[in-house]
Scaffold this motif. Structure first.
Motif, PDB file in Angstrom:
ATOM      1  N   ARG A 107     -13.906  23.076  47.525  1.00  0.00           N
ATOM      2  CA  ARG A 107     -13.919  23.027  48.990  1.00  0.00           C
ATOM      3  C   ARG A 107     -13.869  21.592  49.498  1.00  0.00           C
ATOM      4  O   ARG A 107     -13.355  21.319  50.573  1.00  0.00           O
ATOM      5  CB  ARG A 107     -15.184  23.692  49.527  1.00  0.00           C
ATOM      6  N   LYS A 140     -17.817  24.615  45.324  1.00  0.00           N
ATOM      7  CA  LYS A 140     -18.223  23.563  46.262  1.00  0.00           C
ATOM      8  C   LYS A 140     -17.350  22.321  46.111  1.00  0.00           C
ATOM      9  O   LYS A 140     -16.933  21.720  47.096  1.00  0.00           O
ATOM     10  CB  LYS A 140     -19.702  23.200  46.055  1.00  0.00           C
ATOM     11  N   LEU A 141     -17.068  21.956  44.875  1.00  0.00           N
ATOM     12  CA  LEU A 141     -16.196  20.796  44.644  1.00  0.00           C
ATOM     13  C   LEU A 141     -14.781  21.070  45.148  1.00  0.00           C
ATOM     14  O   LEU A 141     -14.143  20.200  45.760  1.00  0.00           O
ATOM     15  CB  LEU A 141     -16.159  20.449  43.152  1.00  0.00           C
ATOM     16  N   MET A 149     -20.579  23.302  34.045  1.00  0.00           N
ATOM     17  CA  MET A 149     -20.618  23.477  35.492  1.00  0.00           C
ATOM     18  C   MET A 149     -20.344  24.953  35.813  1.00  0.00           C
ATOM     19  O   MET A 149     -19.401  25.529  35.284  1.00  0.00           O
ATOM     20  CB  MET A 149     -19.541  22.594  36.131  1.00  0.00           C
ATOM     21  N   ASN A 150     -21.189  25.531  36.676  1.00  0.00           N
ATOM     22  CA  ASN A 150     -20.995  26.947  36.980  1.00  0.00           C
ATOM     23  C   ASN A 150     -19.985  27.135  38.121  1.00  0.00           C
ATOM     24  O   ASN A 150     -19.527  26.183  38.746  1.00  0.00           O
ATOM     25  CB  ASN A 150     -22.329  27.639  37.289  1.00  0.00           C
ATOM     26  N   GLU A 151     -19.679  28.413  38.384  1.00  0.00           N
ATOM     27  CA  GLU A 151     -18.627  28.736  39.367  1.00  0.00           C
ATOM     28  C   GLU A 151     -18.968  28.234  40.766  1.00  0.00           C
ATOM     29  O   GLU A 151     -18.107  27.697  41.470  1.00  0.00           O
ATOM     30  CB  GLU A 151     -18.416  30.254  39.373  1.00  0.00           C
ATOM     31  N   LYS A 152     -20.213  28.398  41.186  1.00  0.00           N
ATOM     32  CA  LYS A 152     -20.596  27.956  42.534  1.00  0.00           C
ATOM     33  C   LYS A 152     -20.393  26.450  42.700  1.00  0.00           C
ATOM     34  O   LYS A 152     -19.929  25.989  43.738  1.00  0.00           O
ATOM     35  CB  LYS A 152     -22.049  28.324  42.833  1.00  0.00           C
ATOM     36  N   GLU A 153     -20.751  25.703  41.673  1.00  0.00           N
ATOM     37  CA  GLU A 153     -20.573  24.244  41.746  1.00  0.00           C
ATOM     38  C   GLU A 153     -19.084  23.895  41.809  1.00  0.00           C
ATOM     39  O   GLU A 153     -18.689  22.998  42.558  1.00  0.00           O
ATOM     40  CB  GLU A 153     -21.229  23.586  40.528  1.00  0.00           C
ATOM     41  N   LEU A 154     -18.279  24.621  41.037  1.00  0.00           N
ATOM     42  CA  LEU A 154     -16.833  24.371  41.079  1.00  0.00           C
ATOM     43  C   LEU A 154     -16.253  24.717  42.452  1.00  0.00           C
ATOM     44  O   LEU A 154     -15.401  23.990  42.978  1.00  0.00           O
ATOM     45  CB  LEU A 154     -16.118  25.192  39.989  1.00  0.00           C
ATOM     46  N   ALA A 205     -11.344  20.827  40.063  1.00  0.00           N
ATOM     47  CA  ALA A 205     -12.292  21.943  40.119  1.00  0.00           C
ATOM     48  C   ALA A 205     -11.553  23.244  40.464  1.00  0.00           C
ATOM     49  O   ALA A 205     -11.818  24.289  39.870  1.00  0.00           O
ATOM     50  CB  ALA A 205     -13.382  21.657  41.155  1.00  0.00           C
ATOM     51  N   ASP A 241     -11.557  18.722  45.613  1.00  0.00           N
ATOM     52  CA  ASP A 241     -11.426  18.395  44.185  1.00  0.00           C
ATOM     53  C   ASP A 241     -10.452  19.380  43.536  1.00  0.00           C
ATOM     54  O   ASP A 241     -10.803  20.520  43.256  1.00  0.00           O
ATOM     55  CB  ASP A 241     -12.792  18.479  43.511  1.00  0.00           C
TER      56      ASP A 241
END
Length: 194
Positions: free
Chosen positions: A11, A8-9, A1-6, A17, A14
């Motif tokens: 936020r 978003k989670l 999982m990349n940084e942007k996905e983390l 994340a 999560d």
């Protein structure tokens, strides 16, 4: 999982994340804080405060920089606030004055190296840390970021909210002040030995 996905989670609430995002930054922020404050408790407080602020403000993170850079900026603000109140908290914990308080006991026993060289390096490091602690924050912080955190000058300027020439000027002034202080201290010690 990349940084942007983390991000978003994180936020979305999560916490795992968020933990993954801060895990790589924790030691880096702690090292910066302890270099500036010279105190483990204060450094731990700054790290904790940084992460609390990051949790509160993660919705404001616009992903224009890396998460680490954004978190580092929050840490710098926490350190700046801490340094503002530093004069009221000048006492260090008793453990900081005890020999070997920062070392693992088994390493201290078996990893002697050259004691004379180690002593000289520690004395020089202590002189530099004292000089940086006495220096105004606006000069010490750019110096620490540049030379102790190995940041490029452009990054130092951006993190400090300074123009590139202003960052260079402050780093230069800090270097000159350090050079003068170290020279003065070494001359005083040489005179004392005679």
């Amino acid at each position: 999982m990349n940084e942007k996905e983390l991000v978003k989670l994180a936020r979305g609430g999560d916490f795992d994340a968020f933990n993954r995002l801060i895990m790589d930054q924790q030691d880096k922020i702690y090292r910066l804080a302890i270099k500036v404050t010279g105190n483990r408790e204060d450094a731990e407080d700054i790290v904790q405060e940084t992460f609390i602020k990051a949790v509160d403000k993660i919705d404001r993170f616009r992903m224009e920089s890396s998460f680490g850079t954004w978190l580092y900026a929050i840490a710098l603000n926490s350190i700046r606030a801490h340094m503002g109140s530093r004069r009221q908290h000048t006492l260090k914990p008793l453990e900081d004055y005890l020999p070997g308080s920062h070392q693992n006991g088994s390493e201290a026993l078996f990893d002697w190296g050259d004691p004379h060289k180690i002593l000289e390096e520690k004395q020089l490091q202590a002189i530099i840390e004292d000089a940086l602690a006495d220096m105004p924050y606006k000069y010490s912080m750019p110096f620490i970021l540049r030379y102790m955190e190995d940041m490029p000058i452009k990054e130092v300027a951006r993190m400090s909210g300074l123009s590139l020439p202003a960052a260079k000027s402050r780093i230069l002034r800090a270097r000159l002040a350090l050079r003068d202080k170290i020279t003065r201290i070494l001359k005083e010690r040489k005179v004392e030995k005679l």
